[in-house]
Scaffold this motif. Structure first.
Motif, PDB file in Angstrom:
ATOM      1  N   TYR A  76      -1.779  13.471 -12.926  1.00  0.00           N
ATOM      2  CA  TYR A  76      -1.198  14.209 -11.767  1.00  0.00           C
ATOM      3  C   TYR A  76      -0.398  13.300 -10.903  1.00  0.00           C
ATOM      4  O   TYR A  76       0.757  13.465 -10.696  1.00  0.00           O
ATOM      5  N   LEU A  77      -0.799  12.142 -10.563  1.00  0.00           N
ATOM      6  CA  LEU A  77       0.084  11.270  -9.625  1.00  0.00           C
ATOM      7  C   LEU A  77       1.185  10.721 -10.464  1.00  0.00           C
ATOM      8  O   LEU A  77       2.342  10.527 -10.183  1.00  0.00           O
ATOM      9  N   GLY A  78       1.099  10.471 -11.875  1.00  0.00           N
ATOM     10  CA  GLY A  78       2.146  10.013 -12.684  1.00  0.00           C
ATOM     11  C   GLY A  78       3.241  11.145 -12.606  1.00  0.00           C
ATOM     12  O   GLY A  78       4.386  10.790 -12.353  1.00  0.00           O
ATOM     13  N   MET A  79       3.009  12.470 -12.694  1.00  0.00           N
ATOM     14  CA  MET A  79       3.846  13.629 -12.757  1.00  0.00           C
ATOM     15  C   MET A  79       4.500  13.368 -11.486  1.00  0.00           C
ATOM     16  O   MET A  79       5.817  13.718 -11.272  1.00  0.00           O
ATOM     17  N   LEU A  80       3.850  13.218 -10.284  1.00  0.00           N
ATOM     18  CA  LEU A  80       4.292  13.285  -9.012  1.00  0.00           C
ATOM     19  C   LEU A  80       5.593  12.417  -8.712  1.00  0.00           C
ATOM     20  O   LEU A  80       6.297  12.379  -8.270  1.00  0.00           O
ATOM     21  N   VAL A  81       4.975  11.185  -9.090  1.00  0.00           N
ATOM     22  CA  VAL A  81       5.853   9.876  -9.096  1.00  0.00           C
ATOM     23  C   VAL A  81       7.337  10.376  -9.889  1.00  0.00           C
ATOM     24  O   VAL A  81       8.365   9.815  -9.463  1.00  0.00           O
TER      25      VAL A  81
END
Length: 214
Positions: A76-81
């Motif tokens: 999730y954090l990777g997609m947001l980044v």
């Protein structure tokens, strides 16, 4: 006589609905709320009814399970980044600014309460959207198509983005595929809901900032 009375009631209802939409103060919020309510009804309420009363199955089998929903939060954090810089970049395009945010904040209007009310309703609509595509369709067809159920789901998901900015439509294919994979892996839609809401909020705030909304 019954037909005439029926027509009169429909005309009265149409006049009431039109007067609500034409409200100079809250008409825009009412109209958007109506749009979201229709989406929630058909994307969430109807499929839930089919699962419970026609299929007689559990909602948790269609992505509404909270168990293990957050185990992939690094993804999730990777997609947001990856997504947020793209959203901020494309938010400067004319086609983007013409469409977002859906709730048009008037010059000098405070964001609270109507813009915040709309964002909450907008997020609920995303829960319904994720459930329909990454829950109902995806988990409803995975027994027959396996991994390829993702692509069965992505086709109609892409189609609902027709008419939106081209970059968003193309991104919907990629995001739909990735979120479909997440849902199959975790058996939950909630990671997709969080990503969708986070990106949507970024889109609205970026558009507001560029328009001088705050």
């Amino acid at each position: 006589m019954i037909s005439i009375l029926h027509d009169l009631r429909l005309n009265q209802l149409a006049e009431i609905m039109q007067s609500i939409i034409d409200d100079p103060v809250n008409g825009q919020l009412y109209m958007l709320t109506y749009w979201a309510a229709v989406a929630i009804f058909f994307y969430l309420i109807v499929p839930v009814g089919i699962i419970l009363f026609v299929f007689k199955e559990k909602l948790s089998d269609y992505g509404l399970s909270s168990k293990g929903a957050l185990q992939d939060y690094p993804l999730y954090l990777g997609m947001l980044v990856f997504m947020i810089p793209l959203v901020i970049y494309f938010s400067g395009s004319a086609s983007f600014l013409e469409r977002y945010p859906f709730y048009e904040v008037a010059q000098g209007e405070n964001l609270f309460p109507k813009f915040f009310i709309w964002e909450i309703i907008y997020f609920i609509q995303f829960v319904a959207l994720e459930f329909f595509f990454r829950g109902f369709i995806l988990h409803g067809t995975k027994q027959r198509f396996g991994f390829y159920a993702i692509f069965v789901m992505v086709i109609p998901y892409c189609m609902i983005h027709f008419g939106k900015p081209m970059a968003e439509t193309i991104a919907a294919i990629i995001a739909g595929t990735v979120l479909g994979f997440f849902s199959l892996k975790s058996k939950s839609i909630w990671l997709g809901v969080m990503i969708h809401c986070s990106v949507a909020l970024t889109m609205d705030l970026s558009a507001l900032f560029r328009k001088g909304g705050f």
